[in-house]
Design an enzyme around this catalytic site. Structure first.
Site, PDB file in Angstrom:
ATOM      1  N   ASP A 196       0.850  -1.191   0.000  1.00  0.00           N
ATOM      2  CA  ASP A 196       0.000   0.000   0.000  1.00  0.00           C
ATOM      3  C   ASP A 196       0.887   1.242   0.000  1.00  0.00           C
ATOM      4  OD1 ASP A 196      -3.010   0.977   0.668  1.00  0.00           O
ATOM      5  OD2 ASP A 196      -1.559   2.228   1.733  1.00  0.00           O
ATOM      6  N   ASN A 204      -2.488  12.960  -4.128  1.00  0.00           N
ATOM      7  CA  ASN A 204      -3.616  13.433  -4.929  1.00  0.00           C
ATOM      8  C   ASN A 204      -4.052  14.843  -4.509  1.00  0.00           C
ATOM      9  OD1 ASN A 204      -3.949  11.261  -6.691  1.00  0.00           O
ATOM     10  ND2 ASN A 204      -5.244  10.132  -5.256  1.00  0.00           N
ATOM     11  N   HIS A 209      -4.793  14.439  -9.328  1.00  0.00           N
ATOM     12  CA  HIS A 209      -4.985  13.020  -9.638  1.00  0.00           C
ATOM     13  C   HIS A 209      -4.132  12.559 -10.821  1.00  0.00           C
ATOM     14  CE1 HIS A 209      -8.185  12.034  -6.781  1.00  0.00           C
ATOM     15  NE2 HIS A 209      -8.619  13.278  -6.980  1.00  0.00           N
ATOM     16  N   ASP A 213      -1.917   9.368 -10.614  1.00  0.00           N
ATOM     17  CA  ASP A 213      -1.995   8.248 -11.561  1.00  0.00           C
ATOM     18  C   ASP A 213      -0.612   7.852 -12.062  1.00  0.00           C
ATOM     19  OD1 ASP A 213      -4.711   8.169 -11.295  1.00  0.00           O
ATOM     20  OD2 ASP A 213      -5.156   9.142 -13.218  1.00  0.00           O
ATOM     21  N   GLU A 239      -4.669   2.332  -4.232  1.00  0.00           N
ATOM     22  CA  GLU A 239      -3.211   2.376  -4.228  1.00  0.00           C
ATOM     23  C   GLU A 239      -2.608   1.090  -3.654  1.00  0.00           C
ATOM     24  OE1 GLU A 239      -4.595   4.576  -0.460  1.00  0.00           O
ATOM     25  OE2 GLU A 239      -5.253   4.284  -2.523  1.00  0.00           O
TER      26      GLU A 239
END
Length: 316
Positions: A196, A204, A209, A213, A239
């Site tokens: 994680d 973010n 975002h 990404d 994530e």
């Protein structure tokens, strides 16, 4: 004398009529054969017959054009003259099955040029002589390459995470169950790594975002670069990443997770601060299911997060 002559004339007339009728039937049969050949030549498929020695005894025009031969060469022609060795072996296995009395239909992938496969749907049936013995087979081969490519593309879309390009949750679930079944059957080790990205929400929030990404795409690439060919990696959700490691002991899996953690920490992302990832590692036991093994890895991941993040924790 006149009676004998009359008898001969009548007999000859009857013979002439019979010969005429026979010639008519012969011409009709030839015409029907010619029409059948025309139909087969325009059938839009490769149609052929083979004998028990796997030599071709008939081939329609599309088949002759593909093999680049003419009708006179058919009796000496076999699959070895055209197909690569792998395809020859597959076709031979199919032919033996059909000549044994079993009709067959399956896809055959022919790759005569590297990276340019042609896919045929092969439908074959045994042919019997007047005594009921199988002496030949008839085959109908249809080029289904475009449909095959479409199917592969759809499978790819169904199994691949569109952002990172690695396996999605659906594919991971399928692979996970397969590897658990294999580990249980053969009593081999199996481990999973649940990773994680630390503080990903902040990425973010602060950078947007699109940057987030790109971070996930890069981490997926870093993970993939560390794996063996037998390992499976995918995006578990958000994530989170799941790595399935067959034939792997817990200490080996823990070292792999640590190596991945270090790679992420060492990488220069486009964010202004260093990023990290936490891992939970779990080993399979006979009583485990997909759910229970995932729960063990999740608990180990929770400990890594609670212990300050950017670390690897494991559980057996």
């Amino acid at each position: 004398m006149a009676g004998l002559v009359l008898f001969l004339i009548i007999t000859l007339a009857l013979l002439a009529i019979q010969l005429f009728r026979y010639q008519q039937r012969l011409d009709s049969a030839r015409l029907q054969q010619k029409r059948l050949m025309q139909i087969l030549d325009h059938a839009g498929a490769l149609i052929y017959t083979k004998n028990r020695y796997q030599h071709y005894t008939y081939a329609n025009k599309p088949c002759l054009d593909l093999f680049q031969i003419d009708e006179t060469q058919i009796p000496e022609f076999s699959d070895g003259h055209y197909f690569p060795i792998e395809t020859q072996q597959q076709l031979k296995a199919i032919d033996m099955k059909v000549l044994g009395g079993e009709a067959n239909q399956e896809e055959v992938i022919v790759e005569r040029e590297f990276g340019k496969p042609t896919v045929y749907l092969e439908t074959k049936h045994p042919l019997r002589d007047e005594q009921g013995n199988i002496d030949e087979l008839v085959g109908i081969s249809t080029d289904v390459t475009e449909l095959w490519r479409l199917k592969k593309a759809l499978e790819m879309q169904a199994n691949i995470d569109p952002l990172t390009g690695i396996a999605n949750r659906l594919k991971l679930d399928e692979t996970f169950q397969t590897e658990i079944d294999r580990a249980r059957r053969y009593q081999t080790p199996l481990c999973i790594l649940l990773g994680d990205v630390d503080h990903f929400k902040e990425v973010n929030d602060h950078f947007g975002h699109q940057v987030g990404d790109r971070v996930l795409i890069t981490i997926a690439e870093l993970i993939q670069s560390s794996l063996r060919s037998s390992d499976h990696a995918g995006r578990w959700g958000g994530e989170e990443f799941l790595i399935i490691c067959p034939q792997t002991e817990l200490n080996q899996a823990t070292k792999l997770a640590e190596r991945m953690r270090q790679q992420v920490v060492a990488h220069q992302f486009e964010t202004s601060k260093q990023l990290s990832i936490s891992f939970g590692v779990a080993a399979f036991s006979d009583s485990d299911s997909v759910s229970s093994l995932t729960t063990k890895a999740d608990r180990a991941l929770y400990r890594a997060k609670a212990g300050g993040r950017n670390q690897v924790c494991h559980t057996s």
